[in-house]
Design an enzyme around this catalytic site. Structure first.
Site, mmCIF file in Angstrom:
data_model
loop_
_atom_site.group_PDB
_atom_site.id
_atom_site.type_symbol
_atom_site.label_atom_id
_atom_site.label_comp_id
_atom_site.label_asym_id
_atom_site.label_seq_id
_atom_site.Cartn_x
_atom_site.Cartn_y
_atom_site.Cartn_z
ATOM 1 N N GLU A 259 0.828 -1.211 0.000
ATOM 2 C CA GLU A 259 0.000 0.000 0.000
ATOM 3 C C GLU A 259 0.858 1.254 0.000
ATOM 4 O OE1 GLU A 259 -2.307 -1.821 3.283
ATOM 5 O OE2 GLU A 259 -4.023 -0.950 2.243
ATOM 6 N N GLU B 52 -3.878 -9.506 3.559
ATOM 7 C CA GLU B 52 -4.652 -9.143 4.746
ATOM 8 C C GLU B 52 -5.742 -10.148 5.111
ATOM 9 O OE1 GLU B 52 -3.401 -7.049 2.650
ATOM 10 O OE2 GLU B 52 -2.757 -5.229 3.671
HETATM 11 N N1 T1G Z 1 4.249 -7.545 11.967
HETATM 12 C C1 T1G Z 1 4.917 -7.903 13.096
HETATM 13 N N2 T1G Z 1 5.902 -8.847 13.135
HETATM 14 C C2 T1G Z 1 6.190 -9.440 11.965
HETATM 15 C C3 T1G Z 1 5.529 -9.142 10.756
HETATM 16 C C4 T1G Z 1 4.512 -8.134 10.788
HETATM 17 N N3 T1G Z 1 3.858 -7.767 9.702
HETATM 18 N N4 T1G Z 1 6.045 -9.940 9.776
HETATM 19 C C5 T1G Z 1 7.000 -10.688 10.357
HETATM 20 N N5 T1G Z 1 7.084 -10.399 11.664
HETATM 21 C C6 T1G Z 1 8.023 -10.992 12.626
HETATM 22 C C7 T1G Z 1 7.707 -12.444 12.899
HETATM 23 O O1 T1G Z 1 6.735 -12.550 13.931
HETATM 24 C C8 T1G Z 1 9.052 -12.978 13.317
HETATM 25 O O2 T1G Z 1 9.263 -12.560 14.658
HETATM 26 C C9 T1G Z 1 10.033 -12.188 12.446
HETATM 27 O O3 T1G Z 1 9.319 -11.000 12.029
HETATM 28 C C10 T1G Z 1 10.476 -12.947 11.218
HETATM 29 O O4 T1G Z 1 9.264 -13.350 10.579
HETATM 30 C C11 T1G Z 1 -2.548 -1.800 7.017
HETATM 31 C C12 T1G Z 1 -3.427 -4.080 8.039
HETATM 32 C C13 T1G Z 1 7.540 -11.201 5.815
HETATM 33 C C14 T1G Z 1 7.182 -13.352 4.561
HETATM 34 O O5 T1G Z 1 0.789 -10.454 6.671
HETATM 35 O O6 T1G Z 1 4.436 -13.133 5.945
HETATM 36 O O7 T1G Z 1 -0.337 -4.671 6.564
HETATM 37 O O8 T1G Z 1 9.273 -14.868 15.715
HETATM 38 O O9 T1G Z 1 9.705 -15.811 10.916
HETATM 39 O O10 T1G Z 1 9.794 -16.746 7.450
HETATM 40 O O11 T1G Z 1 -3.484 -2.912 5.144
HETATM 41 O O12 T1G Z 1 7.039 -12.749 8.221
HETATM 42 O O13 T1G Z 1 11.425 -13.730 15.085
HETATM 43 O O14 T1G Z 1 10.042 -12.848 16.992
HETATM 44 O O15 T1G Z 1 7.839 -14.999 9.416
HETATM 45 O O16 T1G Z 1 11.364 -14.922 6.597
HETATM 46 C C15 T1G Z 1 0.293 -7.770 6.327
HETATM 47 C C16 T1G Z 1 3.427 -11.125 7.595
HETATM 48 C C17 T1G Z 1 0.093 -7.249 7.702
HETATM 49 C C18 T1G Z 1 3.139 -10.292 6.355
HETATM 50 C C19 T1G Z 1 8.948 -13.166 6.318
HETATM 51 N N6 T1G Z 1 1.590 -8.414 6.232
HETATM 52 N N7 T1G Z 1 4.781 -11.633 7.610
HETATM 53 O O17 T1G Z 1 8.903 -14.570 6.588
HETATM 54 O O18 T1G Z 1 10.242 -14.658 8.736
HETATM 55 S S1 T1G Z 1 -1.495 -6.493 7.912
HETATM 56 C C20 T1G Z 1 1.738 -9.743 6.437
HETATM 57 C C21 T1G Z 1 5.165 -12.658 6.781
HETATM 58 C C22 T1G Z 1 -1.372 -5.037 7.019
HETATM 59 C C23 T1G Z 1 -2.445 -3.002 6.109
HETATM 60 C C24 T1G Z 1 -2.657 -4.290 6.819
HETATM 61 C C25 T1G Z 1 6.567 -13.170 6.976
HETATM 62 C C26 T1G Z 1 7.542 -12.703 5.889
HETATM 63 P P1 T1G Z 1 10.053 -13.573 15.686
HETATM 64 P P2 T1G Z 1 9.201 -14.815 9.939
HETATM 65 P P3 T1G Z 1 10.139 -15.307 7.306
#
Ligand code: T1G
Length: 703
Positions: free
Chosen positions: A105, A125
């Protein structure tokens, strides 16, 4: 400037860099830093274009998911990205890694986008029970079209850069370094005196067909995403992008986002996002512990499981040798593996050369000596303790020091197996789920003497073969099957009481289970559970109705899909299940013969008896220390048993129902059903009576 967002201007090009490991999530400090940067730029005249990029392994990977539970402070994502878009000079985003959610976004609020060739861009999302809430539902249709936007967001799958380019989501794919490419584009735009190209000003190109597009998508959602609210609300927001002004559309998006963020569906999915990652955190495994290398793997047993497990390693380029006692078994096993890969090639999910490369990594041998240089062996033979002991004794004699001995047993006592070796510390359970090359769950069973570094190696291995590894201690059925026992017992018993398989499975599927349990038995083979119970008489209670249907069906050879009939008939070529009046009559007759009082359980009672007995067993697992966390149990069930993610898993679901409600219902069942099954687990009773939750229990036990 904040330390997570920096602004620099050189040669009249401004560069805004976000550097907030691990994934540059748009948390509050990042939002403040971005706000400061773009507010600052608004007042400056010493630049002609802007580049926005992220340091580290990925462009912004979304909002900070944790913030939804703690409250989102200003600046809110929508307002912040409007500020970016309002910049008077062209803004170019440089995308690498996985630009997801708010990251995408932000990118489409910028005026141009350059992607690294390996970048992936998505709006996942819905996997969190929400919709793009930072302008994505309004800008994406303007950029790539309404239908393409609906497809992208409903799929929750990120697009590879090439596809994004094709759709017009990105303007360029960088040859080399994406930052340099973005800078070059910024310079070019500046030289041309180009102004900002705001997405908000674009028309939704297929907006004229919005009604039919949304109607078609509504039908798709009703069919494939039942019981879900967020996909329905997404379509409302997308429809708004074609019928409302941009500002009204943003308002609609914001109102919908607020409604969804605190709803049970979103809380359940956020719970699982973190639970899926929490499973790797095991007491006694600190950051300084090293995993053992896994360079070569051995598999004992060329059957379905052994072949599927071998594929998991070949898929990641690890050589694997399958050992069996007969060449015919090896030939058949390798043939099945090749057929599985050929199916993938025909589906286009892999190439012919990849097939040959992977098949080339899978060796076969009749001789244990071929395992003298492996780092890990996984035994996957019949569930016979004597056979497994014999195998482990032989492995102990040939394997090099430091090799790990894994067993794929689903019910047998791993401590007992470990005893026949001189290296019990190197023995561990690795319980795969069939088909092992497909099912994401791996139960990692820590035996009494399993060494911590062996456990860590198993956890790392799970991640390497793209499985969700959950640690269980040793008990009958570990976590998953232990809790399935009462769940299936109640389902079968209700058929003896007069219900039909369709009613039982229908109620469970209406709850959201991917498949009713009786249909699952038909798929897996009814004799599997039956033979396990025969092999473990100590686990069979004093109850003639206990899994009586399975016994009758197995004795008749009606084993399910493989025999064309089980609980259901499978006469059609697509193996669609159909009611079998003969089986229903047999079971109802049997119920009467056993003196089981007939009951016509309602849909709610069917769900309660199956789901609450499962929850009760889960509470026992926590108390016994078999499962480390309630959230681990939720991961087991959503990753391995078709439990709906939007319910959060059995223990999260229990918290949403209320433990006291469940406790009281169990006491009622104790009065009206077989009391030996309906005694509340002490932990459930304790938590229910003090108004607590499984989540609180986890929090209290977090080490
Ligand atoms: N928020 C908080 N922590 C996150 C995070 C996030 N979006 N993404 C990853 N982490 C943390 C995760 O908990 C872990 O922490 C560490 O980073 C490594 O992640 C407004 C409302 C990016 C593909 O859904 O899909 O945006 O366990 O182990 O395997 O419209 O993380 O080490 O303490 O998963 O290499 C939308 C979610 C949010 C993406 C990387 N975004 N993340 O994978 O590492 S909603 C997502 C992932 C939003 C807007 C809306 C994956 C990754 P810890 P990991 P990875």
């Amino acid at each position: 400037m904040s330390d997570v967002v920096t602004l620099s201007v050189s040669d009249r090009i401004a560069t805004v860099t976000i550097n907030s490991p691990p994934v540059n999530a748009a948390d509050h400090p990042v939002r403040l830093g971005l706000q400061k940067a773009f507010t600052g730029l608004a007042g400056r005249t010493d630049f002609d274009a802007v580049v926005v990029l992220c340091a580290g392994r990925t462009f912004m990977a979304g909002a900070d998911i944790g913030e939804f539970d703690t409250g989102i402070a200003a600046p809110h994502h929508q307002d912040l990205f409007n500020l970016v878009e309002s910049c008077a000079k062209p803004v170019v985003a440089a995308l690498h890694g996985t630009a997801l959610g708010a990251g995408t976004e932000l990118a489409i609020a910028c005026h141009y986008r350059v992607a690294d060739k390996g970048a992936r861009i998505g709006l996942p999302e819905l996997t969190l029970g929400i919709i793009p809430g930072a302008g994505g539902s309004q800008r994406m249709p303007r950029l790539i079209g309404l239908d393409a936007a609906a497809d992208l967001i409903l799929s929750s799958k990120p697009l590879p850069a090439a596809k994004a380019l094709e759709l017009g989501l990105v303007d360029e794919i960088a040859d080399g370094d994406v930052a340099a490419a973005a800078l070059a584009l910024a310079r070019k735009l500046a030289a041309e005196g180009a102004g900002p190209r705001r997405t908000r000003d674009m028309a939704v190109k297929d907006g004229g067909k919005a009604a039919e597009i949304i109607a078609a998508r509504r039908a798709q959602v009703a069919k494939t995403m039942r019981n879900r609210t967020s996909p329905v609300k997404l379509l409302e927001a997308l429809a708004g992008s074609a019928s409302l002004s941009f500002e009204e559309g943003l308002k609609l998006e914001s109102d919908i986002s607020k409604q969804l963020e605190q709803a049970t569906e979103a809380r359940a999915l956020r719970h699982l996002f973190f639970a899926d990652r929490e499973v790797r955190k095991i007491p006694g495994i600190g950051p300084d512990l090293k995993a053992r290398p896994i360079r070569k793997v051995g598999i004992i047993g060329a059957g379905t499981m052994g072949g599927g497990i071998a594929m998991c390693f070949a898929n990641i380029g690890t050589p694997v040798t399958i050992v069996d006692t007969a060449q015919a078994n090896l030939d058949r096993g390798l043939g099945v593996i090749r057929k599985n890969y050929e199916r993938s090639v025909s589906r286009g999910s892999m190439t012919a050369e990849q097939l040959e490369q992977r098949v080339g990594l899978i060796g076969a041998s009749l001789d244990y000596a071929s395992l003298s240089d492996v780092d890990l062996v996984i035994e996957a033979v019949f569930e016979k303790m004597e056979l497994k002991k014999e195998i482990f004794a032989k492995l102990d004699a040939v394997l090099p020091a430091g090799a790990i001995l894994g067993t794929n047993t689903s019910t047998l006592d791993i401590d007992e197996i470990a005893k026949v070796t001189k290296r019990p510390a190197d023995v561990i359970g690795l319980h795969f789920f069939s088909p092992a090359n497909v099912m994401p769950l791996l139960e990692i069973v820590q035996a009494a003497k399993t060494a911590p570094d062996v456990l860590l190696t198993a956890l790392d291995m799970a991640k390497a073969i793209k499985k969700t590894g959950v640690v269980s201690k040793v008990c009958y059925g570990f976590i998953g099957n232990r809790m399935m026992d009462p769940y299936g017992r109640e389902a079968e018993h209700m058929v003896l009481e007069g219900a039909t398989p369709e009613q039982v499975d229908g109620a469970l599927e209406e709850f959201g289970m991917a498949m009713g349990i009786l249909a699952v038995y038909d798929m897996a083979g009814i004799e599997v559970g039956h033979n396990t119970r025969l092999a473990n008489p100590h686990m069979v209670p004093d109850d003639a109705g206990f899994y009586r249907c399975s016994t009758i069906l197995t004795e008749r050879g009606w084993l399910g899909q493989k025999s064309g009939r089980g609980y259901y008939r499978y006469d059609s070529p697509d193996r669609k299940r159909a009611s079998d009046p003969e089986v229903i009559a047999i079971m109802h007759e049997e119920g009467k013969r056993l003196g089981i009082s007939p009951r016509a359980p309602s849909k709610q009672e069917i769900q309660e008896r199956c789901l609450y007995s499962m929850i009760n067993e889960g509470a026992k697992l926590l108390q016994e220390g078999i499962a480390l966390r309630a959230s681990d149990i939720d991961v087991v069930y959503t990753a391995g048993y078709g439990y709906p993610r939007y319910r959060g898993g059995p223990m999260f679901y229990a918290d949403t129902v209320g433990l006291k409600v469940i406790y009281d219902r169990i006491l009622e069942f104790k009065k009206t059903l077989d009391p030996q099954y309906w005694t509340p687990a002490p932990l459930l009773e304790e938590l229910a009576l003090k108004g607590s939750t499984f989540a609180a229990w986890d929090a209290g036990n977090r080490k």
